[in-house]
Write a protein that holds these residues in place. Sequence first.
Motif, PDB file in Angstrom:
ATOM      1  N   LEU A   1       0.837  -1.199   0.000  1.00 51.11           N
ATOM      2  CA  LEU A   1       0.000   0.000   0.000  1.00 51.11           C
ATOM      3  C   LEU A   1       0.875   1.255   0.000  1.00 51.11           C
ATOM      4  O   LEU A   1       0.651   2.164  -0.793  1.00 51.11           O
ATOM      5  CB  LEU A   1      -0.927  -0.001   1.216  1.00 51.11           C
ATOM      6  CG  LEU A   1      -1.882   1.180   1.307  1.00 51.11           C
ATOM      7  CD1 LEU A   1      -3.182   0.743   1.951  1.00 51.11           C
ATOM      8  CD2 LEU A   1      -1.293   2.326   2.075  1.00 51.11           C
ATOM      9  N   ARG A   2       1.871   1.301   0.878  1.00 51.89           N
ATOM     10  CA  ARG A   2       2.761   2.466   0.941  1.00 51.89           C
ATOM     11  C   ARG A   2       3.440   2.723  -0.404  1.00 51.89           C
ATOM     12  O   ARG A   2       3.464   3.855  -0.888  1.00 51.89           O
ATOM     13  CB  ARG A   2       3.851   2.265   1.990  1.00 51.89           C
ATOM     14  CG  ARG A   2       3.408   2.463   3.404  1.00 51.89           C
ATOM     15  CD  ARG A   2       4.602   2.208   4.356  1.00 51.89           C
ATOM     16  NE  ARG A   2       4.180   2.181   5.721  1.00 51.89           N
ATOM     17  CZ  ARG A   2       4.115   3.266   6.507  1.00 51.89           C
ATOM     18  NH1 ARG A   2       4.443   4.432   6.040  1.00 51.89           N
ATOM     19  NH2 ARG A   2       3.713   3.144   7.754  1.00 51.89           N
ATOM     20  N   ALA A   3       3.976   1.666  -1.004  1.00 53.31           N
ATOM     21  CA  ALA A   3       4.690   1.811  -2.277  1.00 53.31           C
ATOM     22  C   ALA A   3       3.756   2.302  -3.377  1.00 53.31           C
ATOM     23  O   ALA A   3       4.114   3.212  -4.143  1.00 53.31           O
ATOM     24  CB  ALA A   3       5.332   0.484  -2.667  1.00 53.31           C
TER      25      ALA A   3
ATOM     26  N   LEU B   1      -8.795   3.367  -5.013  1.00 53.55           N
ATOM     27  CA  LEU B   1      -9.544   2.321  -5.691  1.00 53.55           C
ATOM     28  C   LEU B   1      -8.605   1.360  -6.424  1.00 53.55           C
ATOM     29  O   LEU B   1      -8.791   0.141  -6.373  1.00 53.55           O
ATOM     30  CB  LEU B   1     -10.548   2.929  -6.665  1.00 53.55           C
ATOM     31  CG  LEU B   1     -11.456   1.940  -7.392  1.00 53.55           C
ATOM     32  CD1 LEU B   1     -12.255   1.097  -6.395  1.00 53.55           C
ATOM     33  CD2 LEU B   1     -12.387   2.678  -8.329  1.00 53.55           C
ATOM     34  N   THR B   2      -7.605   1.894  -7.079  1.00 53.67           N
ATOM     35  CA  THR B   2      -6.643   1.052  -7.792  1.00 53.67           C
ATOM     36  C   THR B   2      -5.930   0.125  -6.817  1.00 53.67           C
ATOM     37  O   THR B   2      -5.767  -1.072  -7.085  1.00 53.67           O
ATOM     38  CB  THR B   2      -5.621   1.922  -8.547  1.00 53.67           C
ATOM     39  OG1 THR B   2      -6.314   2.710  -9.511  1.00 53.67           O
ATOM     40  CG2 THR B   2      -4.575   1.083  -9.238  1.00 53.67           C
ATOM     41  N   ILE B   3      -5.518   0.653  -5.691  1.00 51.15           N
ATOM     42  CA  ILE B   3      -4.833  -0.157  -4.679  1.00 51.15           C
ATOM     43  C   ILE B   3      -5.771  -1.242  -4.167  1.00 51.15           C
ATOM     44  O   ILE B   3      -5.391  -2.410  -4.048  1.00 51.15           O
ATOM     45  CB  ILE B   3      -4.310   0.718  -3.528  1.00 51.15           C
ATOM     46  CG1 ILE B   3      -3.230   1.681  -4.039  1.00 51.15           C
ATOM     47  CG2 ILE B   3      -3.766  -0.150  -2.390  1.00 51.15           C
ATOM     48  CD1 ILE B   3      -2.845   2.777  -3.060  1.00 51.15           C
TER      49      ILE B   3
ATOM     50  N   CYS C   1     -12.703   1.867   0.827  1.00 44.49           N
ATOM     51  CA  CYS C   1     -12.858   2.425   2.176  1.00 44.49           C
ATOM     52  C   CYS C   1     -11.838   1.845   3.152  1.00 44.49           C
ATOM     53  O   CYS C   1     -11.309   2.577   3.990  1.00 44.49           O
ATOM     54  CB  CYS C   1     -14.269   2.192   2.687  1.00 44.49           C
ATOM     55  SG  CYS C   1     -15.493   3.211   1.854  1.00 44.49           S
ATOM     56  N   SER C   2     -11.550   0.544   3.038  1.00 40.53           N
ATOM     57  CA  SER C   2     -10.560  -0.033   3.949  1.00 40.53           C
ATOM     58  C   SER C   2      -9.168   0.499   3.631  1.00 40.53           C
ATOM     59  O   SER C   2      -8.360   0.733   4.534  1.00 40.53           O
ATOM     60  CB  SER C   2     -10.587  -1.569   3.919  1.00 40.53           C
ATOM     61  OG  SER C   2     -10.190  -2.081   2.669  1.00 40.53           O
ATOM     62  N   VAL C   3      -8.892   0.730   2.342  1.00 36.65           N
ATOM     63  CA  VAL C   3      -7.605   1.318   1.950  1.00 36.65           C
ATOM     64  C   VAL C   3      -7.513   2.754   2.474  1.00 36.65           C
ATOM     65  O   VAL C   3      -6.494   3.158   3.025  1.00 36.65           O
ATOM     66  CB  VAL C   3      -7.418   1.268   0.416  1.00 36.65           C
ATOM     67  CG1 VAL C   3      -6.234   2.116  -0.029  1.00 36.65           C
ATOM     68  CG2 VAL C   3      -7.239  -0.170  -0.039  1.00 36.65           C
ATOM     69  N   ALA C   4      -8.592   3.513   2.353  1.00 35.08           N
ATOM     70  CA  ALA C   4      -8.603   4.890   2.847  1.00 35.08           C
ATOM     71  C   ALA C   4      -8.338   4.923   4.353  1.00 35.08           C
ATOM     72  O   ALA C   4      -7.565   5.751   4.845  1.00 35.08           O
ATOM     73  CB  ALA C   4      -9.937   5.558   2.527  1.00 35.08           C
ATOM     74  N   GLY C   5      -8.982   4.021   5.082  1.00 34.50           N
ATOM     75  CA  GLY C   5      -8.777   3.966   6.532  1.00 34.50           C
ATOM     76  C   GLY C   5      -7.343   3.617   6.893  1.00 34.50           C
ATOM     77  O   GLY C   5      -6.764   4.203   7.806  1.00 34.50           O
ATOM     78  N   LYS C   6      -6.780   2.672   6.157  1.00 34.58           N
ATOM     79  CA  LYS C   6      -5.401   2.263   6.433  1.00 34.58           C
ATOM     80  C   LYS C   6      -4.435   3.392   6.115  1.00 34.58           C
ATOM     81  O   LYS C   6      -3.478   3.644   6.871  1.00 34.58           O
ATOM     82  CB  LYS C   6      -5.052   1.003   5.630  1.00 34.58           C
ATOM     83  CG  LYS C   6      -3.724   0.404   6.002  1.00 34.58           C
ATOM     84  CD  LYS C   6      -3.732  -0.079   7.453  1.00 34.58           C
ATOM     85  CE  LYS C   6      -2.492  -0.841   7.802  1.00 34.58           C
ATOM     86  NZ  LYS C   6      -2.498  -1.315   9.175  1.00 34.58           N
ATOM     87  N   ILE C   7      -4.662   4.105   5.026  1.00 36.88           N
ATOM     88  CA  ILE C   7      -3.824   5.255   4.680  1.00 36.88           C
ATOM     89  C   ILE C   7      -3.857   6.268   5.819  1.00 36.88           C
ATOM     90  O   ILE C   7      -2.830   6.802   6.217  1.00 36.88           O
ATOM     91  CB  ILE C   7      -4.284   5.875   3.347  1.00 36.88           C
ATOM     92  CG1 ILE C   7      -3.888   4.953   2.194  1.00 36.88           C
ATOM     93  CG2 ILE C   7      -3.718   7.272   3.155  1.00 36.88           C
ATOM     94  CD1 ILE C   7      -4.512   5.317   0.864  1.00 36.88           C
TER      95      ILE C   7
END
Length: 71
Positions: free
Chosen positions: A14-16, A25-27, A37-43
């Motif tokens: 995710l970081r990379a 969305l792409t990630i 939404c889970s990616v947004a939260g993790k970011i």
Amino acid sequence: MSNVQWTEEEDAFLRAQWEAGASMLTIARMLPGKTRCSVAGKISRLGLKLSPRERSRRISTGFAIGRKVAP
């Protein structure tokens, strides 16, 4: 709210991807079982800054840090 577990490998991926300018969305589409939404939260939890692309997208759509900006 579901409790989505993240591995260290997923965090690094995710970081990379985020630093390379990929959208949330792409990630999410590259990580099985993860949503935008889970990616947004993790970011957010990782303290990553918005990429220029996400900043631009949010400004153009009227959203800032997940909240609709009043006109």
